[in-house]
Design a protein around this motif. Sequence first.
Motif, PDB file in Angstrom:
ATOM      1  N   PRO A  43      -1.686  -2.582   8.481  1.00  0.00           N
ATOM      2  CA  PRO A  43      -2.772  -2.597   7.489  1.00  0.00           C
ATOM      3  C   PRO A  43      -2.869  -3.927   6.718  1.00  0.00           C
ATOM      4  N   ILE A  46      -4.971  -6.511   8.391  1.00  0.00           N
ATOM      5  CA  ILE A  46      -6.421  -6.312   8.298  1.00  0.00           C
ATOM      6  C   ILE A  46      -7.049  -7.413   7.438  1.00  0.00           C
ATOM      7  N   LEU A  63     -10.250  -3.373  12.818  1.00  0.00           N
ATOM      8  CA  LEU A  63      -9.861  -2.445  11.749  1.00  0.00           C
ATOM      9  C   LEU A  63      -9.498  -1.084  12.338  1.00  0.00           C
ATOM     10  N   THR A  64     -10.340  -0.593  13.214  1.00  0.00           N
ATOM     11  CA  THR A  64     -10.080   0.696  13.857  1.00  0.00           C
ATOM     12  C   THR A  64      -8.793   0.647  14.677  1.00  0.00           C
ATOM     13  N   ARG A  66      -6.161  -1.388  14.331  1.00  0.00           N
ATOM     14  CA  ARG A  66      -4.962  -1.501  13.488  1.00  0.00           C
ATOM     15  C   ARG A  66      -4.638  -0.179  12.799  1.00  0.00           C
ATOM     16  N   LEU A  67      -5.635   0.505  12.289  1.00  0.00           N
ATOM     17  CA  LEU A  67      -5.376   1.791  11.642  1.00  0.00           C
ATOM     18  C   LEU A  67      -4.901   2.841  12.643  1.00  0.00           C
ATOM     19  N   ALA A  70      -1.176   2.114  13.316  1.00  0.00           N
ATOM     20  CA  ALA A  70      -0.365   2.549  12.176  1.00  0.00           C
ATOM     21  C   ALA A  70      -0.250   4.081  12.163  1.00  0.00           C
ATOM     22  N   SER A  71      -1.333   4.771  12.486  1.00  0.00           N
ATOM     23  CA  SER A  71      -1.296   6.234  12.557  1.00  0.00           C
ATOM     24  C   SER A  71      -0.404   6.712  13.702  1.00  0.00           C
TER      25      SER A  71
END
Length: 155
Positions: A43, A46, A63-64, A66-67, A70-71
Amino acid sequence: MKNTAMSLLSECGEQEFRYRRHFLARDARAFCLFAGIVIIVFPILIFADRTLWQATTTFSWLLTLRLAVASLAAGAVVCLHRYPHPAVFDLSALALAMVIALTNNLVIFSRPPTYLHHINLEMIAIVAMYATLPDRVWFRMIPPVVMSLGSLLLL
């Protein structure tokens, strides 16, 4: 998932299974530390993406991505705590490492050719993968090699 995990370990001998089971807590702590770093760093990265791409579709895509990574790291940690088994550890660690390697390559290809700020983080990630991935040779080799190939293709 448990059946797949069991078939993965069926090729191991009983002695290796007992060894892996004995050191699972230590290996899981190291992996959770690696996953925690991913959960924190991705994050933060980003902001670098935002600086380079402003409000473009490339930024939205990054962005999508990277998130999602992380998820996935958080999900791998939860999965490992829920199913404490060496095969689950192997699959979770390999899946996360491969996703990180492939994501790294996609991010590198999105950067301008003169952008070199990713090299230090990539070296740290490669060392972290070697240090935290399971002891199987292929599990330990494939993700760092895939990650390195992205940089080599840019040369």
